[in-house]
Design an enzyme around this catalytic site. Structure first.
Site, PDB file in Angstrom:
ATOM      1  N   GLY A 148     -40.286  -9.302  14.444  1.00  0.00           N
ATOM      2  CA  GLY A 148     -41.047 -10.845  14.347  1.00  0.00           C
ATOM      3  C   GLY A 148     -42.362 -10.447  13.718  1.00  0.00           C
ATOM      4  N   GLY A 149     -43.177 -11.463  14.436  1.00  0.00           N
ATOM      5  CA  GLY A 149     -45.017 -11.563  14.297  1.00  0.00           C
ATOM      6  C   GLY A 149     -45.048 -10.214  14.979  1.00  0.00           C
ATOM      7  N   GLY A 378     -49.465  -1.801 -24.185  1.00  0.00           N
ATOM      8  CA  GLY A 378     -49.850  -2.204 -23.079  1.00  0.00           C
ATOM      9  C   GLY A 378     -50.175  -1.470 -21.434  1.00  0.00           C
ATOM     10  N   ALA A 379     -49.804  -0.154 -21.572  1.00  0.00           N
ATOM     11  CA  ALA A 379     -49.973   0.295 -20.528  1.00  0.00           C
ATOM     12  C   ALA A 379     -51.376   1.610 -20.579  1.00  0.00           C
ATOM     13  CB  ALA A 379     -48.948   1.645 -20.484  1.00  0.00           C
TER      14      ALA A 379
END
Length: 486
Positions: A148-149, A378-379
Site C-alpha cells: 500500500g502506502g 526524430g531520434a
C-alpha cells in the site's frame, strides 16, 4: 543520544534491526536519534516507545543528512498516526536544513487498528515528499515487504534501492488471490526482478548492507540540495580499452555503449540507473575529471539502440533528475530512430517521446552530445541535438546523420529506378552509398553547423574535460521544478 558504532559482520541471510540499518548507512558515532519516546494513542497497552520507527540526524561521509528506519518487529512496520508524525517531522527537518533524506522502508502499510488516522498519516507523508521533491535528494531503501502506502511513498522519491529479499506491491498476495484468483507469492508479485524490469526500482542490492552502501554511493554523486554544488573529487584516468577500439568495423555489428562510457570517465566507473528497464538506453552517473555527471546513451546491444516509449520515459526522468541537482549531461548517440509499429503507437510513443524532447530542451545544466555512429530522424533531434539545446556537439569520424537510413531513403526517393533495374538489390546498394555520401556523412552536418567538431575517438575525454571546465561558471536562470515521477 548517540548510539555507539556497531561492528557489523555480513549476514546475508538475516535482517538487520532498524538501528543497525541506520548504522551501516551513517558515519560511525554520528547518529542522533529523535522522538524515541513517542507512543501511539490508538494502540492502548500494545503501544511501544518510538511506535515502530527510528528517526535521526546523522552524517554520511561527513555530510549532514536526516534519515529514518521502519521497525518491522512492531506490527510489521505498519504505519499509525504517531509513526507517520515522526517520519513527517524528520522530513520537515531535512527540508529546513536543506540536506538529503534517506529512509529504510519495510511496512505492512496502514495500521488496521488505527483506521483512517493511519491513512491520514500516509497523506501527510506523501505531501511532504512532494514538498521536498526537487529541493533535496530523497533516497528510499526497500528492505522487506512493503504494501500500500509503504510502496507509494518511495515512488515519490528520487531513487529507490531494493534488496533481493524485498517486495513492493499496492495489494498483497492474499487479497490478489481473493479478488482476481491469481495465486502468486510476494516475490512474484513485487520482487526486485519485477520492479527492476518495470522501472519502479532504480538499483538492486544483494543484502541490506550492500543497499546502504549503494545509497551512500548515489549520494556521493548528488549535492546537499538543488542549489548547491556536488563535491568534486581528484581526477582519475580511465583504465582499459581506448575508445578507438570499441566500435566494430561493420556498421551492423553491435557493441556495449557502456564500454564507451567507461573509456571516458574517471576510473572507468559508472553507476547505472534502472539497468534492467528499457535496456536500449543507458542512464548512469559517473565522474569526469572529478566532476559528477549524468550519462544518457543509446545501447546498440539491445534493439539496436532504437528509441521507444519505455526508453524515452526512462531517459526523460533521469535527465530531469540531473537538471534538478546540477549534474552536467553527457549524451552518447547511436540510434537508428524511434521504433515503429502498432504496439508502440498504442503505448503512447508520441507522448513518451515528447517527454524526452521536453526534458532535454528544459535542462539548463551543461549538455554535451557525442555522435558515435548514427542518428536518424526524430531520434537525431530528441537525443540532445544542437537545435534542441546542446551546448556542444562532437562527432566521431564515419558517423551518419540524417532523416533516415540510406536504404530506407532511396527505397522511397528512388523506388522507380530500383524497380526498373536489372539487379534491384545491387542498384539499391549503389544508390544507398551515394545517398550516404551526399546526405548522411558527418562532414555535411559539420558544414551545416549541426556538429561543432569531428574528432578522433581518443580525443573525446580531453574535449569533454575542456568543455565542462568552460561551463564551470554556468548559471541556471530558471529554478528546476519538482522531480515528478514520469
Amino acid at each position: 543520544m548517540t548510539p555507539p558504532a556497531l561492528q557489523l559482520a555480513p549476514r546475508p541471510d538475516e535482517k538487520l534491526t532498524a538501528l543497525e540499518r541506520l548504522e551501516v548507512l551513517c558515519d560511525p558515532g554520528s547518529i542522533h536519534l529523535l522522538r524515541t519516546a513517542v507512543r501511539s494513542t490508538g494502540m492502548g497497552e500494545r503501544a511501544v516507545a518510538g511506535d515502530g520507527v527510528l528517526t535521526a540526524s546523522a552524517r554520511v561521509d561527513g555530510r549532514p543528512i536526516f534519515c529514518f528506519a521502519q521497525d518491522p518487529s512492531f506490527i510489521g512496520g505498519s504505519l499509525g498516526a504517531a509513526h507517520a508524525d515522526s517520519i513527517v517531522a524528520v522530513m520537515r527537518a531535512a527540508g529546513r536544513a536543506r540536506v538529503p533524506l534517506i529512509g529504510f522502508v519495510q511496512s505492512a502499510g496502514a495500521r488496521l487498528q488505527e483506521g483512517t488516522a493511519a491513512l491520514g498519516g500516509y497523506g501527510r507523508i506523501f505531501r511532504e515528499h512532494v514538498a521536498l521533491s526537487g529541493v533535496i535528494p530523497q533516497i528510499s531503501i526497500i528492505c522487506g515487504a512493503c504494501a500500500g502506502g509503504g510502496s507509494y511513498a518511495p515512488a515519490l522519491t528520487d531513487f529507490i534501492v531494493m534488496t533481493e529479499s524485498a517486495a513492493m506491491f499496492l495489494t498483497g498476495p492474499a487479497i490478489v488471490k481473493e479478488v482476481t484468483g491469481e495465486d502468486v507469492d510476494a516475490t512474484g508479485l513485487g520482487g526486485p526482478k519485477v520492479h527492476g524490469r518495470n522501472g519502479v526500482v532504480h538499483m538492486t542490492a544483494p543484502t541490506e548492507v550492500d543497499a546502504a552502501l549503494l545509497a551512500r554511493d548515489i549520494l556521493d554523486h548528488l549535492p546537499q540540495h538543488s542549489g548547491a554544488a556536488v563535491q568534486r573529487w581528484p581526477s582519475v584516468d580511465p583504465p582499459g580499452r581506448a575508445p578507438d577500439s570499441i566500435l566494430p568495423a561493420q556498421d551492423r555489428q553491435v557493441y556495449d555503449v557502456r564500454d564507451v562510457a567507461k573509456s571516458l570517465v574517471d576510473g572507468g566507473r559508472i553507476l547505472e540507473v534502472q539497468p534492467k528497464f528499457a535496456k536500449n538506453v543507458v542512464c548512469a552517473m559517473a565522474r569526469l575529471d572529478g566532476r559528477a555527471i549524468g550519462i544518457v546513451a543509446n545501447q546498440p546491444r539491445y534493439l539496436g539502440g532504437v528509441l521507444d516509449a519505455s526508453s524515452a520515459q526512462k531517459a526523460s526522468r533521469f535527465i530531469r533528475t540531473c537538471n534538478i541537482f546540477g549534474l552536467p549531461l553527457l549524451v552518447l548517440v547511436d540510434t537508428p530512430g524511434f521504433l515503429p509499429g502498432v504496439k508502440q503507437e498504442e503505448q503512447g510513443v508520441i507522448r513518451h517521446g515528447a517527454k524526452l524532447v521536453y526534458a532535454f530542451a528544459e535542462a539548463q545544466v551543461p549538455k554535451v552530445t557525442v555522435m558515435l555512429r548514427k542518428a536518424y530522424g526524430g531520434a537525431f533531434i530528441a537525443m540532445n541535438s544542437k537545435d534542441l539545446g546542446a551546448d556542444l556537439v562532437l562527432a566521431w569520424p564515419g558517423a551518419q546523420l540524417g532523416v533516415m537510413g540510406p536504404k530506407q531513403a532511396v527505397g522511397i526517393t528512388q523506388r522507380r529506378a530500383i524497380a526498373a533495374a536489372d539487379d534491384p538489390d545491387a542498384t539499391r546498394d549503389r544508390l544507398a552509398d551515394e545517398y550516404t555520401r551526399d546526405h548522411l556523412d558527418v562532414s555535411s552536418a559539420a558544414a551545416g553547423g549541426f556538429v561543432d567538431e569531428v574528432i578522433a575517438p581518443h580525443e573525446t575525454r580531453a574535449r569533454l574535460i575542456a568543455a565542462y571546465a568552460g561551463f564551470e561558471g554556468h548559471h541556471r536562470t530558471q529554478q528546476p521544478t519538482g522531480n515528478v515521477p514520469l
